[in-house]
Design an enzyme around this catalytic site. Structure first.
Site, PDB file in Angstrom:
ATOM      1  N   GLU D  43     -41.197  47.361 -57.026  1.00 27.26           N
ATOM      2  CA  GLU D  43     -40.703  46.268 -57.749  1.00 27.26           C
ATOM      3  C   GLU D  43     -41.344  44.859 -57.316  1.00 27.26           C
ATOM      4  O   GLU D  43     -41.446  44.016 -58.156  1.00 27.26           O
ATOM      5  CB  GLU D  43     -39.452  46.234 -58.258  1.00 27.26           C
ATOM      6  CG  GLU D  43     -38.583  46.018 -57.254  1.00 27.26           C
ATOM      7  CD  GLU D  43     -37.036  46.350 -57.722  1.00 27.26           C
ATOM      8  OE1 GLU D  43     -36.739  46.876 -58.767  1.00 27.26           O
ATOM      9  OE2 GLU D  43     -36.252  45.919 -56.864  1.00 27.26           O
ATOM     10  N   SER D  44     -41.446  44.780 -56.048  1.00 22.00           N
ATOM     11  CA  SER D  44     -41.923  43.578 -55.191  1.00 22.00           C
ATOM     12  C   SER D  44     -43.334  43.157 -55.700  1.00 22.00           C
ATOM     13  O   SER D  44     -43.791  42.078 -55.342  1.00 22.00           O
ATOM     14  CB  SER D  44     -41.695  43.602 -53.979  1.00 22.00           C
ATOM     15  OG  SER D  44     -42.380  44.818 -53.518  1.00 22.00           O
TER      16      SER D  44
END
Lengths: 304, 247, 304, 247
Positions: D43-44
């Site tokens: 998700e980064s």
């Protein structure tokens, strides 16, 4: 997700497999990286009834309109940038004859918003635009939505989700991980919005070249169906770091496109008359003068 | 002359949304004279460009090389223009009317145009969002009709309503820079009115190029001619091939 | 637009000028480039009643909550990443005492969407989210809007427009043209959404360094109010290409933050007890082991 | 064991949205064995990471160096997850209930929680958008209550309604991988049911770790133990310091 090794293919195969009659086709690239090579192959394969969408139809869609590929044009600025008009387009709109061209018109922001909605798989995108203009009057697809917080009305445009998007880029690996620098336009949004994606590159590079600078990757391989290697494939538009814009041809198009006969002769010689891009380039010996000079930037450190 | 006049309208440090041609020349002239820290933004995504050659298109590679930032067009329109960061926008068009509305879409009816023009491009949203806009256009009765055939870019009182009633963030066209005079927005009436004459130009000369009974400001100003420095920069440095300087 | 030469200033001045009691403050950076230097200066200058917003409050907001700076927290994941809990935050929420902490909670996508709306100066952002969850029940700011094309209901979040956003970056020029590589998080959106922007950098570089690679610029100087040069300013988080994450400190925070006394002693020694970042770094002699190794990528050609 | 079982659920070429810890280990095991072309998305914003060390946080720099692409989080959530490009999402949580709803927000009432958990992060939207999700959690009566205290990530029948009625694009949790057994979604009832037992585990062992009367599939499968190759890779190559392998 098609098999990795099979993504790299000649332009002929990519167009044959992924562009069909009746499709909504997007060849994006704002002045920069316009894939004329793909447009020519679509003309050569005589695709019909296409809905062509693009912010700036540019010469390539004028050629495709002139060649009879298009049923409809979706756009926001239909001119010959820095030169004048697109005359095949103008003829089709000003004096519709046996082959009328339907048009659907936005502003640039509206088209960008349509691709943004498409890329996010939302049905619409809100924007503060179009009040006081005549655009919504002639394009009923421009609507409004009421903000659930402030109660104000904002303009909306519907998502644009093409059947196929074609993006020209400086480089990609065999899986379609694609890096672009210079003007980025709306290629990323158009690619993510599309059911199928063809990437056409100046250079096919090793996966390690991509991995050495991952912040440059604009389109990930997981959304790419075909990778076509076609150096100078954006000529007469340009590729930053590879070759300059062939402005002489843009100027020449004013006269070529003004005459249906000359346009036909152009297509006969440079599109129908050649089997592929390599043969087209043999007819453009002067392009070497457009080769880019060296202005290489320094790299950055990805270490930790 | 138009480029020099337009350049004077720009203040140092301002963020300008600029097109190709005369606006670009004007911005470069301003940067070379009184506004070295003008920030030029092109709709193509180049920010702070310092082109080493006169760009021939809005996406010229010379606008990228050596610029401060290149971003996608979604950022240009959402994060810069709609965000309210653009102080000045340049607009031109085939028709400019009494209320500063601009038409770059069609001459004649939309469905059956006499002349199909390119369309909006980014002009619609520049007209709505830039804090102020400058219109650059040559006078002529066909170029300045009382009403445009199509409102591509809204002016001072589009559809008879005030801009703020329509929630338009920007002030709209504050000046219209022509080849003979400077017209200005009149706040009270929402009309563009004659504000200043170029050297050797009379009021009837201007009226002849405008399709409605033009109001004149009391006390018309005189526009100073281009200085020798301005002329030298324009002719020798900024547009030596006369790509955009036609006069 | 403030004068160009005056943007470069010490952290003390930047916080004093641009961060006020009662402000909504955003220090963004997803694990990467979290500006502890700015957070510590805010604690040192004893700002009060702040609304702290951030996807992941991380250790820095836990410290600011422990120091009494915060009235409210807006967030989407409040943990110690890879380690455990933020105990100052948990104490304030689980057993609110004399200084209650108001919370406003979203998911990551919701927070990203709030910043995206703020950056675009739209009052809301639509997203397909939250159906079947309890989040809208406890956060009435999550609403819905009906699509004007399909008639379906989509979730919305309201724009987040901070008073001040602080972004740590690898480098910027004196006007604040800022380049970041590695993880980009939502820094761009948060900066554009904000009324004021402070950029804190590892290195101040010449404008020409920025201009040599304009595609790396994430934040343009025109939206930046202050540029602070603070090497190692993101420690114990990290800066790609400069230094690694100090994971030992993240692990140690579990115990420090569990005890209000130890937390106070930590602040006394490392925040209140030092005048600035340079003095903090003198108390961290071990950080040199975190220095990044060299993994410099190749440059690309910007020529034409 | 859980990592090995989770790895077997992944198919070559799939795009996996992955968190830190066991899911990361499982993905790396799958890449090292049967699914070398698995694409890992964090998700980064790191896509196609090939970390040279075991990442200790979801934003570890080792996920960036040598990855295929790094993009902003708006792109991750809009263009990848909401766009429908994520085939598998891993989820875990403090509580998983009979219908596969997950709670990572609070134990006890929201306004006065007994335990404040971290909250959603990206879990809510992963649960909604990933084409299928795999839940990884250790059995225990507190971890598997009949109803979660708070629905952070919706399961098979959130609020008593079908996912498709709520217009959720993804199929939801198809499997729950525990430390003793594999539970599966039952399409007819929307419950998670016992599908396969680990070696040496009985049905009552599993029932003891679940807070409702667990339904068993007729013909329970037996989960094969980790192969020597899987064990060697996990213990010697992928997590030699035993950061996440606790058993």
């Amino acid at each position: 997700m098609s098999d990795h090794a099979s993504k790299v293919m000649p332009m002929r195969d990519a167009i044959a497999r992924f562009v069909h009659d009746g499709d909504t086709v997007v060849i994006e690239g704002f002045t920069h990286l316009i894939c004329f090579a793909a447009g020519h192959e679509i003309i050569r394969q005589r695709r019909r009834d296409l809905t062509l969408a693009r912010l700036t139809p540019d010469l390539i869609y004028d050629q495709m309109i002139g060649a009879g590929c298009a049923r409809k044009l979706v756009f926001s600025w239909a001119g010959n940038p820095g030169v004048g008009s697109l005359h095949a387009f103008r003829r089709a709109v000003e004096a519709p004859g046996t082959a009328p061209l339907e048009i659907e018109e936005y502003s640039h922001f509206g088209m960008v918003a349509r691709f943004s909605a498409g890329a996010a798989r939302l049905p619409f995108w809100p924007l503060r635009d179009y009040m006081g203009t005549d655009l919504p009057r002639v394009n009923p697809r421009i609507k409004t939505v009421t903000c659930p917080y402030t109660g104000e009305d904002l303009a909306t445009v519907p998502a644009l989700n093409p059947d196929v998007t074609i993006v020209h880029a400086q480089r990609a690996d065999a899986d379609g991980n694609t890096q672009i620098w210079g003007l980025l336009g709306v290629q990323r949004e158009a690619a993510f919005a599309s059911a199928r994606v063809i990437v056409v590159v100046e250079e096919l590079v090793d996966e390690q070249a991509i991995r050495s600078d991952p912040n440059r990757t604009v389109i990930p391989g997981m959304i790419v169906d075909a990778v076509v290697v076609e150096p100078w494939g954006a000529h007469p538009s340009y590729a930053q770091g590879y070759y300059d814009r062939d402005n002489d041809f843009y100027v020449a198009w004013e006269d070529i496109s003004r005459s249906p006969d000359r346009l036909t002769r152009y297509l006969d010689e440079f599109v129908y008359g050649v089997p592929d891009r390599a043969a087209y380039l043999k007819k453009q010996p002067h392009v070497t003068r457009l080769k880019a000079k060296e202005r290489v930037c320094a790299g950055v450190n990805y270490g930790y | 002359m138009m480029a020099a006049v337009a350049a004077r309208e720009l203040r140092n440090g301002e963020v300008v949304f600029v097109g190709i041609g005369l606006p670009n020349l004007a911005c470069n002239l301003a940067r070379a004279t009184h506004a070295p820290r003008l920030v030029l933004i092109y709709e193509s995504g180049a920010v702070g460009a310092v082109p080493e050659r006169l760009p021939v298109s809005i996406g010229d590679p010379a606008l990228v090389t050596g610029s401060l930032m290149v971003c996608g067009m979604a950022d240009v329109f959402q994060c810069m223009l709609q965000n309210g960061r653009i102080e000045v926008g340049f607009l031109g068009g085939a028709q400019v009317d009494r209320y500063g509305n601009i038409n770059t879409t069609v001459i004649g009816p939309y469905a059956r145009p006499k002349v199909r023009l390119p369309g909006s491009g980014g002009a619609t949203e520049i007209a709505i969002h830039a804090r102020r806009t400058l219109i650059v256009a040559k006078l002529g009765p066909r170029a300045f009709p009382e009403r445009v055939d199509f409102v591509t870019s809204p002016g001072l009182r589009p559809q008879g309503r005030l801009r703020r009633e329509l929630r338009m963030p920007g002030a709209g066209p504050v000046k219209v820079i022509t080849d003979k005079a400077i017209l200005e927005a009149d706040e009270a009436t929402g009309e563009i009115v004659l504000a200043a004459l170029y050297p050797g130009v009379s009021v009837p000369d201007v009226q002849a190029g405008v399709g409605w009974a033009l109001t004149c400001r009391s006390g018309l100003a005189a526009v100073a001619p281009p200085t020798p420095q301005e002329l030298r920069l324009l002719r020798d440095v900024l547009d030596p091939k006369r790509l955009f300087l036609k006069q």
